[in-house]
Design a protein around this motif. Structure first.
Motif, PDB file in Angstrom:
ATOM      1  N   THR A  98       0.952  -1.171   0.035  1.00  0.00           N
ATOM      2  CA  THR A  98       0.067   0.066  -0.126  1.00  0.00           C
ATOM      3  C   THR A  98       0.944   1.343   0.126  1.00  0.00           C
ATOM      4  N   ASN A  99       0.576   2.093  -0.981  1.00  0.00           N
ATOM      5  CA  ASN A  99       1.206   3.367  -1.168  1.00  0.00           C
ATOM      6  C   ASN A  99       0.214   4.456  -1.160  1.00  0.00           C
ATOM      7  N   VAL A 100       0.124   5.109  -0.041  1.00  0.00           N
ATOM      8  CA  VAL A 100      -0.788   6.242   0.354  1.00  0.00           C
ATOM      9  C   VAL A 100      -0.302   7.488  -0.489  1.00  0.00           C
ATOM     10  N   PRO A 101      -0.917   8.138  -1.603  1.00  0.00           N
ATOM     11  CA  PRO A 101      -0.393   9.175  -2.215  1.00  0.00           C
ATOM     12  C   PRO A 101       0.037  10.265  -1.359  1.00  0.00           C
ATOM     13  N   ASP A 102       0.931  10.893  -1.539  1.00  0.00           N
ATOM     14  CA  ASP A 102       1.720  12.160  -0.841  1.00  0.00           C
ATOM     15  C   ASP A 102       0.426  13.172  -0.763  1.00  0.00           C
ATOM     16  N   ARG A 162      -8.384   3.267   6.693  1.00  0.00           N
ATOM     17  CA  ARG A 162      -7.693   2.016   7.471  1.00  0.00           C
ATOM     18  C   ARG A 162      -8.840   1.657   8.378  1.00  0.00           C
ATOM     19  N   SER A 163      -9.746   2.144   8.868  1.00  0.00           N
ATOM     20  CA  SER A 163     -10.656   1.738   9.815  1.00  0.00           C
ATOM     21  C   SER A 163     -11.784   1.129   9.035  1.00  0.00           C
ATOM     22  N   ARG A 164     -12.197   1.542   7.789  1.00  0.00           N
ATOM     23  CA  ARG A 164     -12.988   0.801   6.946  1.00  0.00           C
ATOM     24  C   ARG A 164     -12.388  -0.470   6.468  1.00  0.00           C
ATOM     25  N   GLU A 165     -11.024  -0.446   6.300  1.00  0.00           N
ATOM     26  CA  GLU A 165     -10.369  -1.691   5.891  1.00  0.00           C
ATOM     27  C   GLU A 165     -10.323  -2.758   6.891  1.00  0.00           C
ATOM     28  N   LEU A 176     -10.558  -8.700  -3.594  1.00  0.00           N
ATOM     29  CA  LEU A 176      -9.675  -7.772  -3.260  1.00  0.00           C
ATOM     30  C   LEU A 176     -10.082  -6.213  -3.481  1.00  0.00           C
ATOM     31  N   ALA A 177     -10.644  -6.166  -4.508  1.00  0.00           N
ATOM     32  CA  ALA A 177     -11.125  -4.730  -5.040  1.00  0.00           C
ATOM     33  C   ALA A 177     -11.981  -4.126  -4.238  1.00  0.00           C
ATOM     34  N   THR A 178     -12.811  -4.952  -3.160  1.00  0.00           N
ATOM     35  CA  THR A 178     -13.642  -4.343  -2.250  1.00  0.00           C
ATOM     36  C   THR A 178     -12.881  -3.875  -1.165  1.00  0.00           C
ATOM     37  N   LEU A 179     -11.735  -3.847  -0.825  1.00  0.00           N
ATOM     38  CA  LEU A 179     -10.883  -3.543   0.091  1.00  0.00           C
ATOM     39  C   LEU A 179     -10.937  -1.984   0.078  1.00  0.00           C
ATOM     40  N   PRO A 180     -10.910  -1.221   1.040  1.00  0.00           N
ATOM     41  CA  PRO A 180     -11.099   0.084   1.012  1.00  0.00           C
ATOM     42  C   PRO A 180      -9.621   0.888   0.443  1.00  0.00           C
ATOM     43  N   LEU A 181      -8.624   0.196   0.915  1.00  0.00           N
ATOM     44  CA  LEU A 181      -7.125   0.576   0.716  1.00  0.00           C
ATOM     45  C   LEU A 181      -6.678  -0.060  -0.592  1.00  0.00           C
ATOM     46  N   HIS A 182      -7.593  -0.701  -1.311  1.00  0.00           N
ATOM     47  CA  HIS A 182      -7.309  -1.185  -2.616  1.00  0.00           C
ATOM     48  C   HIS A 182      -6.780  -0.244  -3.586  1.00  0.00           C
ATOM     49  N   LYS A 183      -7.491   0.991  -3.793  1.00  0.00           N
ATOM     50  CA  LYS A 183      -7.281   1.987  -4.658  1.00  0.00           C
ATOM     51  C   LYS A 183      -5.827   2.337  -4.436  1.00  0.00           C
ATOM     52  N   TRP A 184      -5.122   2.132  -3.306  1.00  0.00           N
ATOM     53  CA  TRP A 184      -3.636   2.501  -2.945  1.00  0.00           C
ATOM     54  C   TRP A 184      -2.684   1.244  -3.172  1.00  0.00           C
TER      55      TRP A 184
END
Length: 99
Positions: free
Chosen positions: A9-13, A24-27, A71-79
């Motif tokens: 996981t790479n959270v955008p700057d 993260r809570s939703r994850e 996996l696409a349903t994970l909230p962090l998936h976009k990152w």
């Protein structure tokens, strides 16, 4: 079928801390749902560099396509960058040995 995943996981700057914390809570909630459904079997955190988020997971799905959808349903998936390894039974697996 079981699959081993590496999820990086790479959270955008510039992403607001509140957004990261909410995601993260939703994850965590979604992971608990997937575990309850029998898809998520185990998660591990291997040693990482500071600021790196990497997770190893053991998942169950009928196909890799189904797992990718899960996996696409994970909230962090976009990152996330996702690596999937299908796991086939091994004839010497101690779990398959009868007493």
């Amino acid at each position: 079928m079981e699959f081993l995943t590496t999820l990086i996981t790479n959270v955008p700057d510039g992403t607001a801390d509140a957004t990261v914390n909410d995601t993260r809570s939703r994850e965590a909630l979604r992971a608990a749902e997937l575990a309850e459904q029998g898809h998520l079997l185990r998660l591990w955190r291997p040693p990482v560099e500071p600021g790196e988020w990497r997770t190893l997971g053991l998942w169950r799905a009928d196909t890799e396509t189904e797992l990718r959808g899960i996996l696409a349903t994970l909230p962090l998936h976009k990152w996330m960058t996702v690596e999937i390894t299908p796991l086939n039974p091994h004839p010497n697996d101690p779990a398959n040995k009868k007493s």
